[in-house]
Design an enzyme around this catalytic site. Sequence first.
Site, PDB file in Angstrom:
ATOM      1  CG  ASP A 134      -1.864   1.286   1.208  1.00  0.00           C
ATOM      2  OD1 ASP A 134      -1.717   1.321  -0.265  1.00  0.00           O
ATOM      3  OD2 ASP A 134      -2.287   1.513   2.138  1.00  0.00           O
ATOM      4  CB  SER A 139       0.637   1.044  -9.149  1.00  0.00           C
ATOM      5  OG  SER A 139      -0.424   0.807  -9.012  1.00  0.00           O
ATOM      6  CG  ASN A 155     -15.018   0.288  -8.601  1.00  0.00           C
ATOM      7  OD1 ASN A 155     -14.013  -0.366  -9.505  1.00  0.00           O
ATOM      8  ND2 ASN A 155     -15.538  -0.639  -7.941  1.00  0.00           N
ATOM      9  CB  CYS A 191     -21.403  -2.780 -15.907  1.00  0.00           C
ATOM     10  SG  CYS A 191     -22.103  -2.048 -14.044  1.00  0.00           S
ATOM     11  CB  CYS A 194     -18.964   2.359  -9.952  1.00  0.00           C
ATOM     12  SG  CYS A 194     -18.506   1.514 -11.286  1.00  0.00           S
ATOM     13  CB  CYS A 240     -16.653   6.177   0.758  1.00  0.00           C
ATOM     14  SG  CYS A 240     -17.913   6.190  -0.307  1.00  0.00           S
ATOM     15  CB  CYS A 243     -17.080   2.774  -6.245  1.00  0.00           C
ATOM     16  SG  CYS A 243     -15.428   2.116  -5.513  1.00  0.00           S
ATOM     17  CE  LYS A 281      -3.848   4.968  29.592  1.00  0.00           C
ATOM     18  NZ  LYS A 281      -3.670   4.739  30.688  1.00  0.00           N
ATOM     19  NE  ARG A 295      -4.064  12.628   6.578  1.00  0.00           N
ATOM     20  CZ  ARG A 295      -3.566  13.375   6.530  1.00  0.00           C
ATOM     21  NH1 ARG A 295      -1.977  12.737   7.067  1.00  0.00           N
ATOM     22  NH2 ARG A 295      -3.923  14.670   6.395  1.00  0.00           N
TER      23      ARG A 295
END
Length: 384
Positions: A134, A139, A155, A191, A194, A240, A243, A281, A295
Amino acid sequence: MDFANLKAEIIDFSKEIGIDKIGFASADPFLELKKRLYKQQQLNYQSGFEEQDIEKRTNPELLLQGARSIISIALAYPSKIKDAPRSTRSDRRGIFCRASWGYDYHHILRDCLKKLEEFILEKVPQAQVKSMVDTGELSDRAVAERAGIGWSGKNCAIITPEFGSFVYLGEMITTIPFPPDQPIEDMCGTCTKCLEACPTGALVQPGQLDAKKCLGYLTQTKGFLEDEYRGKIGNRIYGCDTCQMVCPHNKGVDFHLHPEMEPDPEVVKPRLRSLLFLSNKEFKEKFGPIAGSWRGKKPLQRNAILALAHYKDVTAIDDLAKVLAEDPRPVIRGTAAWAIGRIGAPEGKKILERAKLKETDEEVLAEIEKGLRLLMDRMIEKQD
């Protein structure tokens, strides 16, 4: 050495250590990806979280001298919570995206890759390897697509025939020339569900994402969320899944293959009001083990406030008033002010006017004014 035979041994070993799917690809430069990334950069569609050096992102040789192959791995994660708590009017809850459920996947995949490295180096001591998950330069999705793990959906997610897109990806560059696997056929067809379902229009066209509009990215930012996105965040605390959830290839897909990936319902679907006053904590103890905590608590608390506004939760007014009066962080105070206005409770006007007299931060004052305008709009609506 018979590299085809070694590849078969690695595949067998990967199953023993819990890897759900494995593929092998050449370490040739990713030329098409390189073109796309430069285009993304020109359009300012990058999030800023990714590696900025496009050459490193697309040329494995720059990461490991003598690179010949890349091994891609995938582990399937759950898409449903067993015995999920319900969100009620008096007890509103938020949601973390599925990729952040359970124990932080970075650690899980790194452990698998480490075991894989040890197995390979025992067989080929002179080989060199470099693994990443990641946050590495390559990639993950481009590698997985080339290695036949899945196809790249409209998507922008890798979709596997077996597990849909609910998979974590990791890879290992090696100096061993393994026979490569073949990419698999793109099954998205005509389709566009998404693209149509994306709440912010971040999927600008099939396979192209404006990351700065994606709620997955926006929920991780630390500043004030732009006004146009505040009403779209819903009850999302982190990430999120829209999609993915509308994708036909994910219909009915729910694998529970790894106990460490099982979500704690109280962590991944937390009470919104309980998030507002967590100490550092307490936050670390409760949310530290999951990927969605990386984050820190500030973005998640801001998102919880926006979720309370989304629900127009009048039972949260006192808590929001306390946040507005006492929280030392301008982004949190200001978001609380906006939320009070959005909820539209009668006592909101007094709370905001009182806060306006004491507040010194210009951005917070601007949010208080927004809150007061929202309250005024609600009053006019009721009169009409």
